[in-house]
Enzyme design. Sequence first.
Site, mmCIF file in Angstrom:
data_model
loop_
_atom_site.group_PDB
_atom_site.id
_atom_site.type_symbol
_atom_site.label_atom_id
_atom_site.label_comp_id
_atom_site.label_asym_id
_atom_site.label_seq_id
_atom_site.Cartn_x
_atom_site.Cartn_y
_atom_site.Cartn_z
ATOM 1 N N LYS A 174 0.865 -1.174 0.000
ATOM 2 C CA LYS A 174 0.000 0.000 0.000
ATOM 3 C C LYS A 174 0.904 1.228 0.000
ATOM 4 C CE LYS A 174 -1.560 2.809 2.932
ATOM 5 N NZ LYS A 174 -1.487 4.062 2.086
ATOM 6 N N GLU A 249 9.827 2.022 10.635
ATOM 7 C CA GLU A 249 10.861 3.015 10.350
ATOM 8 C C GLU A 249 10.159 4.355 10.407
ATOM 9 O OE1 GLU A 249 12.990 5.668 9.422
ATOM 10 O OE2 GLU A 249 12.521 5.202 7.331
ATOM 11 N N CYS A 282 13.452 11.609 7.044
ATOM 12 C CA CYS A 282 13.419 11.275 8.465
ATOM 13 C C CYS A 282 14.803 11.348 9.101
ATOM 14 C CB CYS A 282 12.810 9.885 8.674
ATOM 15 S SG CYS A 282 13.574 8.606 7.667
ATOM 16 N N GLU A 382 9.482 16.889 14.971
ATOM 17 C CA GLU A 382 9.955 16.679 13.608
ATOM 18 C C GLU A 382 9.157 17.592 12.684
ATOM 19 O OE1 GLU A 382 11.108 12.958 10.732
ATOM 20 O OE2 GLU A 382 9.146 12.877 11.709
#
Length: 479
Positions: A174, A249, A282, A382
């Site tokens: 997906k 992750e 990231c 973040e």
Amino acid sequence: MIEKRQFYINGQWVDPVAGRDHQVIDPSTEEPCAVISLGGDADAHAAVAAARAALPGWMTSPAAERIALLEKLLEVYKSRLEELAQATSMEMGAPIDLARQQQVMAGVSHLTNFINAAKGFSFERPLGDHDPNDRIIFEAVGVCALITPWNWPENQITLKFGAAVVAGCTMVLKPSEESPLNAMLFAQMVHDAGFPPGVFNLVNGDGAGVGTRLSGHPDVDMVSFTGSTRAGSAISKNAADTVKKVHLELGGKGANLIFADADETAVKRGVLHMMNNSGQSCNAPSRMFVQRDIYDAAVETATEIASKITVGPAAQEGRHMGPVVNATQWGKIQDLIQKGIDEGARLTTGGTGRPDGLNKGFFVKPTVFADVTNDMTIAREEIFGPVLSIIPFETEEEAVAMANDTVYGLTNYIQSTDGARTNRIARQLRSGMVEINGKSRGAGSPFGGMKRSGNGREGGAYGIEDFLEIKAVSGWAAE
């Protein structure tokens, strides 16, 4: 307008059972560039059923056959690089040169590394000389749901797909609904390479729909997810009832420790790394810790470098920064830049609003804040945009403590010409990866994090192992 409403299930393109239209937006123009279908429960179930049916034959196939198919896929992939780059650039906003040189080439690198790692991987090993009749067998986890993000789409698809293929797993992908076109091209490549029906399946959908259905599905044995920490937490909770393996992750808030004896390009390198892919990585070094002796000079250099970065449409060739992916991300970044100003950080370049000359598109000014403290919002959250926070430090111990003072633990960076110090600090930093003096990690090096940056590792032999179960067998007969 591109129309791609079908899903790839059991070796063929099929119409959705319960699809609904979804427009893919070009972030450079804010206009629709494609229409796809978002699937529902029935579509996810059909894909899982196909993967489950294909599993017995695929997981017991000789590893050499799986490797040969992966080699064939690599050939097909290389033949369609420009098509992949164009799709990636249009749908998620990577400038076309970056899409060509970094985005799609990551797939070439990962598939190559998996092929090399697979050829030396032992799926059956003796326990040890102390007990020659014990065997350790590595076998496929089973049916895997691969849920991938929009920011480095081919990077993440190939990291998961390649490892799953070598391990003998079947899978349902997906991709992000923000960047589905490159994934659908990849599915066609898998088909053209000759993979057996059901080994690989693709269903488009959003996280709340198909993502939730896959992560909680009783016939899915493992979920491999890349994305936000918030979504990773939700997936873990949804997967708990079926006690499946979950690989995550997730986000990061990388610290870049720059000491007074760092080489003269360390600050420039850190700024450009932060701004690459519009800050949508990231592992971006978003917190730059600078030793007080060189702090003022570093702020001046960082400001100069960032202020010279040009911003423009993704289709435009050249070295510039493109837009961020969508309106939601743009708004979040604007809010956090304003938060930095409100909390007292010193804005040295950039700021809120679009860059000059750009009144449409999700463009963000390359932004640098100085005099940031590690408790400010911009140093904690973040941002996932081109925003750098510069924080001073006095001692090595202070730098390490501040670097570790975060819920994240993905990648940290050290800049110093003192090798004893860099090695010492690398052992102390609580992150899955540490990069020293701009040296990239080698081919097949494991990618992954600690703490709220996730669990598990991707890439090379380490990535293959994540898609395998370990079976201990005693009384093994000599053959």
